[in-house]
Design an enzyme around this catalytic site. Structure first.
Site, PDB file in Angstrom:
ATOM      1  N   TYR A  23      11.666   4.474   0.377  1.00  0.00           N
ATOM      2  CA  TYR A  23      10.551   4.812  -0.513  1.00  0.00           C
ATOM      3  C   TYR A  23       9.615   5.815   0.163  1.00  0.00           C
ATOM      4  O   TYR A  23       8.433   5.543   0.373  1.00  0.00           O
ATOM      5  CB  TYR A  23       9.804   3.548  -0.926  1.00  0.00           C
ATOM      6  CG  TYR A  23      10.733   2.467  -1.387  1.00  0.00           C
ATOM      7  CD1 TYR A  23      11.440   2.596  -2.584  1.00  0.00           C
ATOM      8  CD2 TYR A  23      10.952   1.327  -0.611  1.00  0.00           C
ATOM      9  CE1 TYR A  23      12.323   1.617  -3.002  1.00  0.00           C
ATOM     10  CE2 TYR A  23      11.832   0.341  -1.033  1.00  0.00           C
ATOM     11  CZ  TYR A  23      12.516   0.497  -2.222  1.00  0.00           C
ATOM     12  OH  TYR A  23      13.393  -0.472  -2.636  1.00  0.00           O
ATOM     13  N   HIS A  48       0.841  -1.201   0.000  1.00  0.00           N
ATOM     14  CA  HIS A  48       0.000   0.000   0.000  1.00  0.00           C
ATOM     15  C   HIS A  48       0.872   1.245   0.000  1.00  0.00           C
ATOM     16  O   HIS A  48       2.078   1.169   0.212  1.00  0.00           O
ATOM     17  CB  HIS A  48      -0.971   0.007   1.192  1.00  0.00           C
ATOM     18  CG  HIS A  48      -0.337   0.202   2.532  1.00  0.00           C
ATOM     19  ND1 HIS A  48       0.356  -0.802   3.191  1.00  0.00           N
ATOM     20  CD2 HIS A  48      -0.294   1.271   3.353  1.00  0.00           C
ATOM     21  CE1 HIS A  48       0.781  -0.344   4.364  1.00  0.00           C
ATOM     22  NE2 HIS A  48       0.402   0.914   4.475  1.00  0.00           N
ATOM     23  N   HIS A  59       0.628   5.679   1.027  1.00  0.00           N
ATOM     24  CA  HIS A  59      -0.075   6.839   1.570  1.00  0.00           C
ATOM     25  C   HIS A  59       0.531   8.064   0.911  1.00  0.00           C
ATOM     26  O   HIS A  59       1.747   8.126   0.704  1.00  0.00           O
ATOM     27  CB  HIS A  59       0.132   6.970   3.084  1.00  0.00           C
ATOM     28  CG  HIS A  59      -0.339   5.807   3.878  1.00  0.00           C
ATOM     29  ND1 HIS A  59      -1.669   5.501   4.043  1.00  0.00           N
ATOM     30  CD2 HIS A  59       0.351   4.880   4.585  1.00  0.00           C
ATOM     31  CE1 HIS A  59      -1.769   4.430   4.812  1.00  0.00           C
ATOM     32  NE2 HIS A  59      -0.552   4.032   5.150  1.00  0.00           N
TER      33      HIS A  59
END
Length: 174
Positions: free
Chosen positions: A144, A57, A59
């Site tokens: 990342y 996932h 954000h």
């Protein structure tokens, strides 16, 4: 099911986007994901104020251009661009019927940022997320993330995250 989304031109939004069945694809294909973002931003500009990409996932905080509220099309195009060329795996019948590849969850979480305090809480949540999930011990260790850019700009110190408030730890968006 009908979803109601907050569409406010020029606003700032927090998003959570998740892979289908939490497949750990995003870090393995980080260059593909970066390319998808660049491609969409070139045609449909928006500012990425913060982002963290985890295996299953991501954000991000986006600021849309004045007069523009269409983040849904941007997400559709980013997902489509990322998925192009990846093999479809273990598709459910509903995915086959909609010609999906089984790479992404169909929807995403969106939150309209209300004020500076709300923005800061979400910024902190984004950058602490790899620590929260146990991938690293400090935010600076996760490659990342926009954390490194924001350290360089003076928003965070290099050692930020060693004493994160309970408010950040208790936030749930996934």
């Amino acid at each position: 099911m009908e979803y109601r989304r907050a569409y406010l031109p020029g606003a700032c939004y927090f998003f959570t986007v998740v892979t289908d069945r939490r497949q750990p694809l995003l870090v393995d294909y980080i260059d593909r994901l970066r390319h998808a973002f660049r491609q969409v931003r070139n045609k449909h500009p928006f500012e990425i104020q913060a982002i963290v990409v985890l295996p299953d996932h991501l954000h991000t905080l986006w600021k849309l251009p004045r007069g523009d509220h269409d983040y849904s099309s941007r997400w559709m195009k980013i997902k489509r661009s990322f998925s192009a060329g990846l093999p479809a795996t273990g598709l459910r019948e509903s995915q086959r019927a909609k010609r999906e590849k089984g790479i992404w969850q169909r929807r995403f979480w969106e939150h309209l940022i209300r004020d500076e305090e709300d923005w800061q809480r979400h910024l902190d949540y984004i950058h602490y997320n790899p620590v929260r999930h146990g991938y690293v011990r400090r935010a600076r260790e996760w490659p990342y993330s926009s954390f490194h850019r924001l350290v360089a700009q003076g928003w965070y110190t290099e050692d930020w995250g060693s004493e994160v408030s309970d408010t950040v730890l208790d936030m749930q968006f996934e």
